[in-house]
Design an enzyme around this catalytic site. Structure first.
Site, PDB file in Angstrom:
ATOM      1  N   SER A 100       0.903  -1.284  -0.004  1.00 13.69           N
ATOM      2  CA  SER A 100       0.076  -0.094  -0.043  1.00 13.69           C
ATOM      3  C   SER A 100       1.019   1.337  -0.091  1.00 13.69           C
ATOM      4  O   SER A 100       2.004   1.246   0.455  1.00 13.69           O
ATOM      5  CB  SER A 100      -1.043   0.265   1.245  1.00 13.69           C
ATOM      6  OG  SER A 100      -1.600   1.249   1.543  1.00 13.69           O
ATOM      7  N   TYR A 137      -0.760  -0.940  10.019  1.00 14.01           N
ATOM      8  CA  TYR A 137      -0.878  -1.162   8.726  1.00 14.01           C
ATOM      9  C   TYR A 137       0.341  -0.828   7.721  1.00 14.01           C
ATOM     10  O   TYR A 137       0.751  -1.632   6.934  1.00 14.01           O
ATOM     11  CB  TYR A 137      -2.167  -0.518   8.230  1.00 14.01           C
ATOM     12  CG  TYR A 137      -2.767  -0.722   6.805  1.00 14.01           C
ATOM     13  CD1 TYR A 137      -3.051  -1.755   6.452  1.00 14.01           C
ATOM     14  CD2 TYR A 137      -2.446   0.410   5.973  1.00 14.01           C
ATOM     15  CE1 TYR A 137      -3.655  -1.987   4.950  1.00 14.01           C
ATOM     16  CE2 TYR A 137      -3.052   0.279   4.446  1.00 14.01           C
ATOM     17  CZ  TYR A 137      -3.569  -0.974   4.293  1.00 14.01           C
ATOM     18  OH  TYR A 137      -3.978  -1.459   2.682  1.00 14.01           O
ATOM     19  N   LYS A 166       2.426  -3.329   5.684  1.00  6.81           N
ATOM     20  CA  LYS A 166       2.592  -2.913   4.253  1.00  6.81           C
ATOM     21  C   LYS A 166       3.983  -2.922   3.862  1.00  6.81           C
ATOM     22  O   LYS A 166       4.598  -3.400   2.708  1.00  6.81           O
ATOM     23  CB  LYS A 166       1.616  -2.310   3.809  1.00  6.81           C
ATOM     24  CG  LYS A 166       0.241  -2.392   3.930  1.00  6.81           C
ATOM     25  CD  LYS A 166      -0.105  -3.856   3.183  1.00  6.81           C
ATOM     26  CE  LYS A 166      -1.550  -4.230   2.885  1.00  6.81           C
ATOM     27  NZ  LYS A 166      -2.007  -5.268   2.268  1.00  6.81           N
TER      28      LYS A 166
END
Length: 304
Positions: A152, A165, A169
């Site tokens: 991401s 997150y 990622k």
């Protein structure tokens, strides 16, 4: 469709809805037999729709494709083995693994709990490792295979309230690069895609300001179906020379993303002290320090 994946077998995790579903259906349309994996949980990881994978399998079958469902968890070694095992048992081989499964537990860092950290890391990073590890033995034995991992721009660039997150990622990028280096001798490739697509993984973006509302409306135009062709390409023999790379897909745009390399250097023959660094480093490095930007600051123009 071109049939670029005719005869190949793909595993897609987190394929019960959104981006994963679009990828699974896109790969099937290109000729692949697909293991549709999904545990049927909500965006934050609570049980929501246990039949999600079966629904996608039915849709693929109705369109003339071939698929089998798996509801095993990517976060457990036994689950990862079962997912890959479903491909071997039903189709007799495995050629492509798409590590797409993920959840979100967004919160500002100083309020982030250990549970929020562990949950996101376990599904995204640990899950990508476990499923890749389960498939690697088969890829090595058959002398080829392709991994496509979903990263991401939140990890590559940054975002608010997503330290867990972002870490997961960006960790996936390192995992992909490591796989690419270690397994190239066996004809195995590993790449990352940072997808821009309206799905539940981006539906939690705050819309507190007018600028945020405008941004979300733009994102809604980026359908997950736009990402599937890139996954199909990377899983095909046409991408035989492509490994260890990071791509971004945004509507009709495909980007090759940069990877960490030295930017500037300072040398001092007698070595450095804290005082000499304070004297020289800010001036020498200041103009090229990476600014604290969000993904939206870097990709700030309308998609085409």
């Amino acid at each position: 469709m071109s049939g670029i994946l005719e005869g190949k077998v793909a595993v897609v995790t987190g394929a019960g809805q959104g981006l994963g579903r679009a990828i699974a259906e896109g790969l099937a349309a290109e000729g692949a037999s697909v293991v549709v994996n999904d545990v049927g949980v909500s965006l934050s990881g609570e049980s929501e729709n246990p039949s999600a994978a079966e629904e996608v399998v039915a849709a693929i079958g109705a369109a003339g494709g071939s698929a089998v469902a798996s509801d095993a968890s990517v976060a457990e070694p036994e689950g990862a083995e079962a997912i890959v095992g479903a491909a071997m048992e039903r189709f007799g081989r495995i050629d492509l693994v798409v590590n797409n499964a993920g959840i979100l537990r967004d919160t500002i860092f100083h309020k982030m709990s250990v549970a929020d950290w562990d949950a996101v890391i376990n599904v995204h990073l640990r899950g990508s490792f476990l499923v890749s590890k389960a498939a690697a033995v088969h890829f090595r034995a058959q002398g080829g295979g392709s991994f496509v991992h979903m990263t991401s721009t939140s990890g590559l660039i940054g975002n608010f309230g997503q330290a867990n997150y972002m870490a997961a990622k960006l960790g996936i990028v390192g995992l992909s690069r490591g796989i690419a280096l270690d397994m190239q001798r066996f004809g195995v490739r590993s790449n990352c895609i940072a997808p821009f697509a309206w799905s539940r993984m981006v539906s939690s973006i705050p819309t507190e300001t007018e600028a945020d509302k405008v941004r979300v409306e733009k994102l809604k135009r980026m359908t997950p179906q736009k990402v599937a062709p890139m996954v199909a390409f990377l899983g095909s023999e046409a991408a035989s020379g492509v490994s260890g790379q990071i791509f971004a897909v945004r509507n009709n745009e495909v980007w090759l993303m940069s990877q960490s390399r030295p930017v500037r250097a300072l040398h001092r023959g007698e070595g450095w002290t804290a005082a000499s660094l304070a004297e020289q480093l800010p001036t020498a490095f200041g103009p090229t320090l990476t600014p604290l930007e969000r993904s939206a600051d870097v990709f700030s123009w309308d998609p085409v």
